[in-house]
Design an enzyme around this catalytic site. Structure first.
Site, short mmCIF file in Angstrom:
data_model
loop_
_atom_site.label_atom_id
_atom_site.label_comp_id
_atom_site.label_asym_id
_atom_site.label_seq_id
_atom_site.Cartn_x
_atom_site.Cartn_y
_atom_site.Cartn_z
CD GLU A 225 -2.99 -0.98 2.33
OE1 GLU A 225 -2.90 -0.05 3.15
OE2 GLU A 225 -3.93 -1.80 2.34
CD GLU A 406 -3.55 -5.80 4.12
OE1 GLU A 406 -4.36 -4.98 4.61
OE2 GLU A 406 -2.32 -5.63 4.14
C1 FCB Z 1 -4.27 -2.17 5.69
C2 FCB Z 1 -2.86 -2.46 6.16
C3 FCB Z 1 -2.80 -3.52 7.23
C4 FCB Z 1 -3.91 -3.32 8.25
C5 FCB Z 1 -5.24 -3.23 7.57
C6 FCB Z 1 -6.41 -3.09 8.51
O1 FCB Z 1 -4.31 -0.91 5.12
O2 FCB Z 1 -2.07 -2.88 5.07
O3 FCB Z 1 -1.53 -3.48 7.82
O4 FCB Z 1 -3.64 -2.20 9.01
O5 FCB Z 1 -5.24 -2.13 6.69
#
Ligand code: FCB
Length: 499
Positions: A225, A406
């Site tokens: 990210e 994620e």
């Molecule tokens: C993302 C991050 C991860 C965690 C989630 C909830 O943006 O990559 O580390 O904090 O959010």
């Protein structure tokens, strides 16, 4: 920088401050604890009892994923490892930031976190118990190079070697992220991501890792990210390094992407067979109303949220509307050198997509909420956004293999007196997002795996330990792990390869 951008950024800074306040007040939005259910304690590597049936029967009908689909969970080094001062680990920007008074909720730090550095073997057993086929973790750069350059620290390398070997022994494929925000503090002191040299140092560190683990890691992710570093770290300032400097932020965006490209080239030069790609948090952006102004503002917003990171890597050019909005005299535009975009667009093998929330944009360039939010006030719960972002990437960028690295939900999880943790809302959330991903696959998206955020409850950055995102509950005072009801449910999803 244009007026629109400046206004937008200021508004968002204000909005996020409010959001933090609301979250502190415990507004859980649509997330409510459900009926009592089953989960069981995992003491170290003990096996867990069978899950009791839960209420999460799929309203989506039986859905089977393609055979060989990867089911995983994700974590990151600073959020779970602890052992901040052990075995030669150097300091990272997150050590500095979290130890600065007022920066994190309750002054929480990652010093101990989930103590995974010491408990990794038991955590690996939990992964096997769930039936994971893939585990996404990150490597702590300051464990490998305490000051961000030079001779690697063998004890740091050994830890990740043990972890990767342990995954293979349990039939779980390692997916390693090279950078999940824990920049060595020494590099920050030398200018951090504003300094182009940091990208070069990252390329060298990546090369060290490919040499050390390249034979054992089939998938590498470069930068986690980049947009979050840009926005949270350099515009709003509520992540390390805590700056509020939009002009610097976009130069940082460029250097992060340059670092990504240098790592891709280092992997190719190493002769290792692994695949590599970036890990991008993508936000489907929608106009808040039917006006042409909202459509135009949404288009630019999408440029800053998505195309700035996608077009560069997959098309070899920054989006013209974003560059025009930043202006020719911006630090970023001046910082792009001949040949940089060729490095940044070095062919990747896959794209890792992280999806949490949609964004709705008004004609004035403000954002509004349309859906219930989670405990993370920035997160609107909108599973359809998963479908939209996956199909959009395939439509606009071609059939590059995708992995979801994620997706998840924070819940007000409590360890009940009977030793269970009932997170029914997380099951609903995951089930609906899995179904959306399934529909995207059916409609032609080459999605090969899905990683739930997160395996364990962990240090949620500025939110400290208050938000719990794990499938597995961590009782921090004892470090005992307890499978939540969602973990039991996920095990059945994995077993059935579907819902
Ligand atoms: C993302 C991050 C991860 C965690 C989630 C909830 O943006 O990559 O580390 O904090 O959010």
């Amino acid at each position: 920088m244009s007026l629109l951008t400046r206004r937008r950024l200021l508004r968002r800074a204000a909005a996020s401050a409010t959001a933090a306040g609301a979250a502190r007040a415990g507004l859980a939005g649509a997330v409510a604890a459900g009926i009592a259910a089953s989960s069981a304690t995992v003491a170290g590597c003990d096996d867990t009892p069978e899950a009791a049936p839960d209420s999460a029967d799929s309203p989506h009908g039986p859905l089977r994923f393609p055979s060989g689909f990867g089911w995983g969970a994700a974590t990151s080094a600073y959020q779970i490892e602890g052992a901040a001062k052990e075995d030669g680990r150097g300091e990272s920007v997150w050590d500095t930031f979290s130890h600065t008074p007022g920066r994190t909720r309750n002054g929480d730090t990652g010093d101990i976190a989930a103590d995974h550095y010491h408990r990794y073997a038991a955590d690996l057993d939990i992964m096997r118990n769930l039936g994971l086929s893939s585990y996404r973790f990150s490597i702590s750069w300051p464990r490998i190079q305490a000051d961000g350059s030079g001779k690697p620290n063998q004890r740091g390398l050994d830890f990740y070697r043990r972890l990767v070997d342990g995954l293979h022994e349990r039939g779980i494929a390692p997916m390693a992220t090279l950078f999940h925000w824990d920049l060595p503090q020494a590099l920050q002191d030398a200018g951090g991501w504003e300094n182009r040299d940091t990208a070069e140092r990252f390329g060298e560190y990546a090369e060290v890792m490919f040499r050390a683990l390249g034979d054992q890691v089939p998938v590498w992710l470069t930068i986690n990210e980049p947009k979050t570093v840009v926005q949270n770290g350099y515009i709003w300032g509520h992540h390390a390094p805590g700056r509020q400097d939009p002009a610097a932020a976009y130069l940082v965006a460029h250097h992060l992407q340059l670092a990504h490209g240098l790592a891709v080239r280092a992997l190719r030069a190493s002769g290792q067979q692994g695949r590599i790609g970036p890990a991008l948090n993508l936000h489907p952006c929608y106009p808040a109303d039917d006006t042409p102004e909202a459509a135009a503002a949404t288009r630019l917003y999408d440029g800053y949220e998505n195309r700035l990171y996608l077009d560069s890597v997959l098309k070899g050019a920054y989006p013209a509307d974003v560059l025009a909005d930043l202006g020719p005299d911006s630090r970023m535009v001046r910082g792009v050198r001949d040949g940089d975009l060729a490095v940044i667009s070095s062919p990747v093998d896959l794209l890792a997509v992280q999806y949490y929330t949609p964004i709705y944009v008004t004609g004035q360039g403000d954002t509004v909420r349309k859906w219930p939010t989670s405990e993370a006030e920035w997160q609107q719960i909108y599973p359809e956004g998963m479908y939209d972002i996956l199909t959009r990437v395939t439509r606009d960028y071609g059939r590059i293999p995708l992995t979801v690295t994620e997706n998840g939900l924070p819940c007000p999880d409590r360890l009940a007196a009977d030793g269970t943790v009932d997170d029914a809302a997380r099951i609903d959330f995951l089930r609906d997002h899995f179904a959306a991903a399934h529909r995207a696959i059916r409609d032609g998206v080459p999605l090969e795996s899905y990683h739930v955020w997160s395996l364990l409850d962990n240090f949620e950055w500025a939110e400290g330990y208050e938000q719990r995102w794990g499938l597995v509950y961590v009782d921090y005072p004892t470090q005992r792990r307890v499978l939540k009801r969602s973990a039991h449910w996920y095990r059945t999803v994995i077993r059935d390869n579907g819902l």
